[in-house]
Design a protein around this motif. Sequence first.
Motif, PDB file in Angstrom:
ATOM      1  N   ASN A 193       1.059  -0.878   0.125  1.00 48.48           N
ATOM      2  CA  ASN A 193       0.323   0.122   0.223  1.00 48.48           C
ATOM      3  C   ASN A 193       0.917   1.238  -0.158  1.00 48.48           C
ATOM      4  OD1 ASN A 193      -1.637   2.173   0.820  1.00 48.48           O
ATOM      5  ND2 ASN A 193      -3.202   1.279   1.687  1.00 48.48           N
ATOM      6  N   LYS A 194       1.294   2.174  -1.168  1.00 45.95           N
ATOM      7  CA  LYS A 194       2.344   2.776  -1.562  1.00 45.95           C
ATOM      8  C   LYS A 194       1.498   3.739  -1.221  1.00 45.95           C
ATOM      9  CE  LYS A 194       4.737   5.639  -4.211  1.00 45.95           C
ATOM     10  NZ  LYS A 194       4.202   7.266  -4.114  1.00 45.95           N
ATOM     11  N   ALA A 195      -0.054   4.069  -0.419  1.00 43.61           N
ATOM     12  CA  ALA A 195      -0.409   5.450   0.199  1.00 43.61           C
ATOM     13  C   ALA A 195      -0.604   5.469   1.743  1.00 43.61           C
ATOM     14  CB  ALA A 195      -2.520   5.331  -0.319  1.00 43.61           C
ATOM     15  N   TRP A 196      -0.335   4.509   2.591  1.00 43.76           N
ATOM     16  CA  TRP A 196       0.340   4.235   3.426  1.00 43.76           C
ATOM     17  C   TRP A 196       1.851   4.522   3.580  1.00 43.76           C
ATOM     18  CZ3 TRP A 196      -2.308  -0.580   5.438  1.00 43.76           C
ATOM     19  CH2 TRP A 196      -3.725  -0.528   5.994  1.00 43.76           C
ATOM     20  N   LEU A 197       2.409   4.178   2.808  1.00 37.27           N
ATOM     21  CA  LEU A 197       3.759   4.800   2.595  1.00 37.27           C
ATOM     22  C   LEU A 197       4.147   6.300   3.041  1.00 37.27           C
ATOM     23  CD1 LEU A 197       5.480   1.673   0.210  1.00 37.27           C
ATOM     24  CD2 LEU A 197       5.859   1.718   3.063  1.00 37.27           C
ATOM     25  N   ASP A 198       3.160   7.044   1.420  1.00 36.10           N
ATOM     26  CA  ASP A 198       3.423   7.775   1.659  1.00 36.10           C
ATOM     27  C   ASP A 198       2.732   9.227   2.480  1.00 36.10           C
ATOM     28  OD1 ASP A 198       4.720   7.483  -0.666  1.00 36.10           O
ATOM     29  OD2 ASP A 198       1.966   8.023  -1.992  1.00 36.10           O
ATOM     30  N   ASP A 199       1.522   8.353   3.113  1.00 34.71           N
ATOM     31  CA  ASP A 199       1.003   8.450   4.310  1.00 34.71           C
ATOM     32  C   ASP A 199       2.410   9.431   6.133  1.00 34.71           C
ATOM     33  OD1 ASP A 199      -1.727  10.194   5.654  1.00 34.71           O
ATOM     34  OD2 ASP A 199      -1.009   8.690   6.951  1.00 34.71           O
ATOM     35  N   LEU A 200       3.225   8.101   5.484  1.00 38.68           N
ATOM     36  CA  LEU A 200       3.994   8.089   6.472  1.00 38.68           C
ATOM     37  C   LEU A 200       5.665   8.570   6.299  1.00 38.68           C
ATOM     38  CD1 LEU A 200       3.248   4.278   7.833  1.00 38.68           C
ATOM     39  CD2 LEU A 200       2.404   6.054   8.808  1.00 38.68           C
ATOM     40  N   LEU A 202       7.125   7.008   4.404  1.00 36.85           N
ATOM     41  CA  LEU A 202       8.484   6.203   3.888  1.00 36.85           C
ATOM     42  C   LEU A 202       8.253   6.159   1.926  1.00 36.85           C
ATOM     43  CD1 LEU A 202       7.072   3.887   7.044  1.00 36.85           C
ATOM     44  CD2 LEU A 202       9.736   5.763   6.075  1.00 36.85           C
ATOM     45  N   PRO A 203       9.198   5.059   1.819  1.00 37.93           N
ATOM     46  CA  PRO A 203       9.547   5.055   0.426  1.00 37.93           C
ATOM     47  C   PRO A 203       9.555   4.054  -0.077  1.00 37.93           C
ATOM     48  CG  PRO A 203      11.889   4.423   1.470  1.00 37.93           C
ATOM     49  CD  PRO A 203      10.843   5.076   2.466  1.00 37.93           C
ATOM     50  N   VAL A 204       8.958   3.547  -1.000  1.00 39.29           N
ATOM     51  CA  VAL A 204       8.945   1.836  -1.809  1.00 39.29           C
ATOM     52  C   VAL A 204      10.334   0.712  -1.331  1.00 39.29           C
ATOM     53  CG1 VAL A 204       8.602   0.116  -3.195  1.00 39.29           C
ATOM     54  CG2 VAL A 204       7.321   2.206  -2.823  1.00 39.29           C
ATOM     55  N   PRO A 205      10.336   0.397  -0.135  1.00 37.40           N
ATOM     56  CA  PRO A 205      11.531  -0.485   0.324  1.00 37.40           C
ATOM     57  C   PRO A 205      11.741  -1.424  -1.131  1.00 37.40           C
ATOM     58  CG  PRO A 205       9.362  -1.160   1.499  1.00 37.40           C
ATOM     59  CD  PRO A 205       8.808  -0.557   0.487  1.00 37.40           C
ATOM     60  N   THR A 213      10.661  -2.227   8.584  1.00 29.78           N
ATOM     61  CA  THR A 213      10.160  -0.788   8.843  1.00 29.78           C
ATOM     62  C   THR A 213       9.361  -0.802   8.306  1.00 29.78           C
ATOM     63  OG1 THR A 213      12.233  -0.613   9.134  1.00 29.78           O
ATOM     64  CG2 THR A 213      11.220   1.578   8.938  1.00 29.78           C
ATOM     65  N   ALA A 214       8.515  -0.547   7.014  1.00 25.48           N
ATOM     66  CA  ALA A 214       7.634   0.151   6.651  1.00 25.48           C
ATOM     67  C   ALA A 214       6.528  -1.097   7.949  1.00 25.48           C
ATOM     68  CB  ALA A 214       7.038  -0.422   5.131  1.00 25.48           C
ATOM     69  N   LEU A 215       6.309  -2.708   7.582  1.00 26.54           N
ATOM     70  CA  LEU A 215       5.275  -3.450   8.454  1.00 26.54           C
ATOM     71  C   LEU A 215       5.219  -3.242   9.356  1.00 26.54           C
ATOM     72  CD1 LEU A 215       6.261  -6.486   6.635  1.00 26.54           C
ATOM     73  CD2 LEU A 215       4.087  -5.243   6.270  1.00 26.54           C
ATOM     74  N   PHE A 344       3.312  -2.655  -6.691  1.00 22.41           N
ATOM     75  CA  PHE A 344       4.225  -3.552  -6.926  1.00 22.41           C
ATOM     76  C   PHE A 344       5.642  -3.698  -6.462  1.00 22.41           C
ATOM     77  CE2 PHE A 344       2.018  -5.718 -11.133  1.00 22.41           C
ATOM     78  CZ  PHE A 344       1.455  -6.131 -10.749  1.00 22.41           C
ATOM     79  N   LEU A 345       5.575  -4.535  -5.254  1.00 17.38           N
ATOM     80  CA  LEU A 345       6.664  -4.452  -4.641  1.00 17.38           C
ATOM     81  C   LEU A 345       7.834  -4.799  -5.354  1.00 17.38           C
ATOM     82  CD1 LEU A 345       7.897  -3.503  -1.835  1.00 17.38           C
ATOM     83  CD2 LEU A 345       7.156  -6.222  -0.719  1.00 17.38           C
TER      84      LEU A 345
END
Length: 558
Positions: A193-200, A202-205, A213-215, A344-345
């Motif tokens: 979920n990139k939207a969650w990453l952006d909100d936090l 954080l970059p795409v791992p 770290t993201a989880l 995609f991760l």
Amino acid sequence: MKKVGLWKKWMSYVFTAGLMVSVTACGGKNTPTENQDPKTANTDTSQTTFSVISGMSALSGGYDNNVVLNKIQEDTGVKIDWTCMSDSLAEQVNIRIGGGDLPDAFMAVGFSNYDIANYGADGVFLDLTPYLTEEYMPNLSKILEENPDIRAAITMSDGGIYGLPAGERMGTAGIGAEEDYSIYTIPQFSMINKAWLDDLGLPVPTTLDELHTALKAFKDNDMSAKYYGNEAGSTIPMSTGFDQWCWGQNIFYAGFGFTNWPNDVCNDLVLKEDGTVEFVCASDSYREAVTYFHNWFEEGLMDLGMFSQSDTQLIAKCSQGYVGVTTWWYIEEVMGEYADDYVFLPILDGPDGTHHVTVRTGGAINSGNLNITSDCESPANLLKFYDQWYDPEIVMQLQYGPIGVYFTEKDENGVWQSISDEESREKYGKSAGELKGEQEVYGPKLILSEYYDTTFQMEPRAIERLTDLNEFWMSYVDSTVTYPVDCVYTEEELDTIDLYKVDFENTVAENEGLWLKNGGPTDEEWASYLNTLKTSCGMEELQKVYQEAYNRYISEEN
């Protein structure tokens, strides 16, 4: 193989379950012909009418009035007397073989390699090797020349070829790519979920540590509740299945040098660059992987439900916005209305800064869809009919339906376009899938990847998946060396596989799940596990079988 050998294995045959028959009757009226060398082509062309017993779709009305088959018969000067059935097929085939009442050929009745090898060695099936030439089968011989792996896949351990090849190879060549990678090359596509990453912020791992770290941030910030307004505590940082084909956790093992996809050989068998096979489940890297990911379970970052949930249950969690990371082929299919928030991760580097993806080959090629029996007097004439099946435009129609029925028009590149669901319902009162079921002919159909680029349209979802594979996932693959699913095994090798395979795979799966959930293994547990694999589960015997089968496959291919 001697008669006594066939009798010894008779009850193991797919088509002899529950029925004891006389082996001496197997050869039929021509068993085996004394005047005909089985390694040379029979030049008799007197027979032009042939009896064929065939399986068919439950939706099919039979093959007598099939316009495609009738046109091939007219063009090749042969007539086929069809005996088609969709029910009680195994029973009827068994009766005919047991009673020595053989047709000229069996088509699409589902013989395994085990059956084929035994019936071939006993003289029930003809060795077709002498006919696989430009003189007798120009279409097929050209394919075999250009694809030696297909010839290797249909060559039995005694060197004979007792059936024609069948299979569907859907790959990236079908979308115009230079390299042809099977649609099954990487079974699991991971997404986040990139939207969650952006909100936090954080970059795409790109590494497992970054994913960790993201989880952890997803969990600590309860992102399902925060971002989507779901109930408090509903966030599931990562959820997958356990060792499932397209929705398992295995893709994350790439950071430890392997991906043990479930498959139909052995779940943990891999081929190394030097041509030797090994089981990664007995390697140090495997031990490191399960130990590493246990920590994620302990921290609540991976869903314990993965060990018991179905794919439907996983999709339900994802489509409600609960899950941050999962695996599937299509983001839209699993994430529903939240799909736009996911990307995609990538394949993630492990603790040592590297990764390795164990790729897989496509669907297997089999030779159990057309087998000519010793009762056929003029096999060259019958094979002239079946050689037409290896023309791309003909196999297209045998697979889906005739031009003018299932295929409506060509596009600007000369590629046939299939009928849409809407058009099919309007014209025929049924879906395109039902129309295909009625029109499809079972049998030795070989569809190569390039046909989708040159001859007929591929299904849109397959195009999407192959495009993702070619443009995204293959960039992370360093080696395409893989154990072929088409290897052929001897009777003794199959006995070994049957003896050990289930216990071996169950032992690996049970311990993997246990270590992921509970931690470990300790040195003592690991030593005990390896000892069990060797002494009770036949690991060394299985490794020898797969190695020797692969060596034969390579020799046939070359």
